[in-house]
Design a protein around this motif. Structure first.
Motif, PDB file in Angstrom:
ATOM      1  N   SER A 195      -6.077  17.345  87.236  1.00  0.00           N
ATOM      2  CA  SER A 195      -5.351  17.158  88.493  1.00  0.00           C
ATOM      3  C   SER A 195      -4.913  15.720  88.667  1.00  0.00           C
ATOM      4  CB  SER A 195      -6.221  17.607  89.665  1.00  0.00           C
ATOM      5  OG  SER A 195      -7.424  16.838  89.717  1.00  0.00           O
ATOM      6  N   ASP A 203      -7.386  23.971  91.828  1.00  0.00           N
ATOM      7  CA  ASP A 203      -6.339  23.066  92.301  1.00  0.00           C
ATOM      8  C   ASP A 203      -5.102  23.839  92.713  1.00  0.00           C
ATOM      9  OD1 ASP A 203      -7.823  20.732  91.968  1.00  0.00           O
ATOM     10  OD2 ASP A 203      -7.293  20.597  89.834  1.00  0.00           O
ATOM     11  N   ARG A 239      -1.108  14.276  88.869  1.00  0.00           N
ATOM     12  CA  ARG A 239      -0.675  13.431  89.982  1.00  0.00           C
ATOM     13  C   ARG A 239       0.018  12.170  89.484  1.00  0.00           C
ATOM     14  NH1 ARG A 239      -5.642  11.718  93.044  1.00  0.00           N
ATOM     15  NH2 ARG A 239      -4.084  10.507  94.174  1.00  0.00           N
ATOM     16  N   LEU A 281       0.705  21.280  85.585  1.00  0.00           N
ATOM     17  CA  LEU A 281      -0.557  21.933  85.244  1.00  0.00           C
ATOM     18  C   LEU A 281      -0.345  23.119  84.314  1.00  0.00           C
ATOM     19  CD1 LEU A 281      -2.407  21.888  88.697  1.00  0.00           C
ATOM     20  CD2 LEU A 281      -2.838  20.422  86.717  1.00  0.00           C
ATOM     21  N   TYR A 286       4.043  19.566  90.522  1.00  0.00           N
ATOM     22  CA  TYR A 286       2.617  19.450  90.202  1.00  0.00           C
ATOM     23  C   TYR A 286       2.110  20.717  89.523  1.00  0.00           C
ATOM     24  CZ  TYR A 286      -2.403  18.777  91.011  1.00  0.00           C
ATOM     25  OH  TYR A 286      -3.749  18.657  90.865  1.00  0.00           O
ATOM     26  N   ASN A 296      -8.061  18.094  98.289  1.00  0.00           N
ATOM     27  CA  ASN A 296      -7.817  18.371  96.883  1.00  0.00           C
ATOM     28  C   ASN A 296      -7.297  17.151  96.138  1.00  0.00           C
ATOM     29  OD1 ASN A 296      -7.930  20.219  94.777  1.00  0.00           O
ATOM     30  ND2 ASN A 296      -5.745  20.667  94.921  1.00  0.00           N
TER      31      ASN A 296
END
Length: 487
Positions: A310, A29, A314, A79, A75, A44
């Motif tokens: 992911s 990602d 989001r 992560l 983002y 993605n």
């Protein structure tokens, strides 16, 4: 905050941990995020949805490019935060000990030099969980309780609804001490929010202003008569309702991450707008009762174990933009996983909530006016002394003036001499008359008036000065005592 198979210190993997084997790896990602091509972003899955009208601007606009870069940066930061939560068990135990040692007021910043006794510290820090139906409030309470309970075989505490279509789940407010035998932290499980904003406003206003009661029944207009009578019958059982009210110190807003993702990807424009409007109206500006000054509620996402990392990232970015809160600091991802990452996320969420609850503890009323009371007391003392000094000075000047006025002057001496001459003449005339009347000889005694200074005024001034001094001293002592007690 969920995700990742964590190995404990004894080398064994947690049985109920959230595994990434079925999800896309983070490295892939992140690698795709570095590509600026729109097709790669769509591939993605970085379609964050229509947050507002600004995101619908053309792709060649400067604002759109800056917004997309900022969004991708957040983002990647989210992560990365999942990896940062993978701490060792020793550090996690130390962080847990800080929560277990917590007492209300532990993290007060003590602004303006005030001390802990200057604040209206509650006996228990009360936190309420609010959110839509099926958001996972009761499951979150069980997950938090499991982290701090030593007995791993203890039953779950909050009743969890298996099928949200059968009702709203929780109808009565229930308090749960964390941990069970403590009196410092209390979590309140509440009934889910209504789809009518005015009912939510009235319910939240009542809780935030009047306080919450264990066993309090929450009834809505949509409840039919049969359900209402049944709930009232359950609530009237002896000993269930508590008359003790607890003031709410902070709010935890709970949302189902899977529901938010489905809304982002599958809902039409009208439904999506209505869903977001309900969240914003309750969480943000249209309902001020959930916020404490500038501090908005903490947001917890549940059901993350059903999503990939992911997708969870989001959702957090999307809600951060919609609600105006930092996704990495105020939005916590707590899935249904029994691993160290989830435990670390729970401890971080509680630490954030308790610190903000302590920093919003109000000051005592007498402390708010302490400076004014001390200033007023000093002013009264100085005023009393000034009045007494002025009166004494005035009396002293009056005595001096009277003495000077009554002192013998030259013309007064002449008058006395003339009086003596007249008295001698009168004496001779009286002697002649006495001889004629053969009255026994008597020496007339003439008493001259003494020119003395009147002492009444001086005594009066001295007494008044003495009275003021003796009256001022007790008043000063009383005022100083009041100041000490208020301090």
């Amino acid at each position: 905050m969920g995700g990742g198979s964590i190995v404990s210190s004894n080398g064994k993997q947690h049985e109920d941990s959230c595994s990434d084997d079925d999800f896309p790896p983070i490295a892939r990602d992140t690698l795709h995020l570095q590509n600026k091509d729109d097709r790669e972003n769509e591939k993605n899955g970085l379609d964050f949805g229509e947050v507002n009208e600004e995101t619908a601007q053309p792709s060649n606009g400067v604002g759109f490019v800056v917004g997309e870069r900022k969004r991708l940066s957040i983002y990647q930061e989210i992560l990365q935060s999942y990896d940062e939560l993978k701490i060792d068990s020793i550090s996690l135990k130390q962080a847990k000990e800080k929560i277990l040692r917590y007492r209300p007021g532990t993290w007060i910043e003590k602004a303006r030099g005030l001390k802990l006794r200057d604040y209206d510290v509650p006996e228990t820090t009360s936190l309420i969980l609010v959110g839509p139906s099926g958001s996972g409030k009761s499951s979150l309470i069980n997950r938090i309780s499991k982290v701090f309970d030593d007995d791993k075989f203890a039953p779950t505490r909050a009743q969890v609804s298996y099928n949200s279509l059968r009702g709203d789940g929780t109808y009565f407010l229930r308090e749960h001490m964390i941990p069970r035998d403590s009196n410092s932290i209390c979590l309140y499980d509440t009934r889910s929010l209504s789809n009518k904003s005015h009912e939510n406003n009235e319910m939240l206003k009542n809780w935030m202003t009047e306080g919450v009661h264990h066993g309090e029944l929450v009834i809505r207009s949509k409840d039919n008569q049969t359900l209402t009578e049944s709930l009232k019958c359950k609530g009237n059982k002896k000993g269930f309702f508590s008359s003790k009210s607890r003031k709410v110190n902070f709010v935890i807003y709970v949302l189902n991450g899977l529901s938010v993702l489905n809304m982002m990807e599958n809902a039409d424009g009208a439904f999506k707008a209505r869903y977001i409007e309900e969240i914003v109206s309750t969480f943000n500006f249209n309902n001020p009762f959930l916020s404490f000054k500038d501090d908005k509620p903490v947001l917890v996402l549940t059901h993350g174990d059903l999503l990939s990392l992911s997708d969870r990232a989001r959702v957090r970015v999307y809600l951060g933009e919609v609600l105006g809160i930092p996704p990495t600091k105020q939005i916590f991802d707590i899935p249904e996983c029994d691993d160290l990452v989830t435990e670390s996320a729970i401890i971080g969420m509680l630490r954030y909530t308790l610190e903000h609850a302590d920093n919003n503890i109000p000051q005592k009323t007498n402390v708010m006016n302490k400076v004014h009371k001390i200033s007023l007391s000093l002013f009264m003392i100085l005023m009393m002394l000034a009045i007494g000094f002025a009166i004494g000075l005035k009396q002293n000047n009056s005595i001096t003036y009277v003495t000077q006025q009554q002192a013998p002057q030259p013309h007064t001496c002449r008058e006395v001499q003339e009086t003596l001459t007249n008295l001698e003449v009168c004496k001779k005339e009286l002697e002649t008359e006495r001889l004629k009347l053969e009255v026994p000889k008597m020496e007339p005694q003439i008493v001259l008036p003494k020119q003395e200074v009147p002492e009444e005024e001086s005594k009066e001034g001295s007494l008044l000065w003495f009275f003021l001094l003796n009256a001022t001293l007790p008043i000063c002592l009383v005022l100083c005592g009041c100041c000490v007690r208020s301090y």
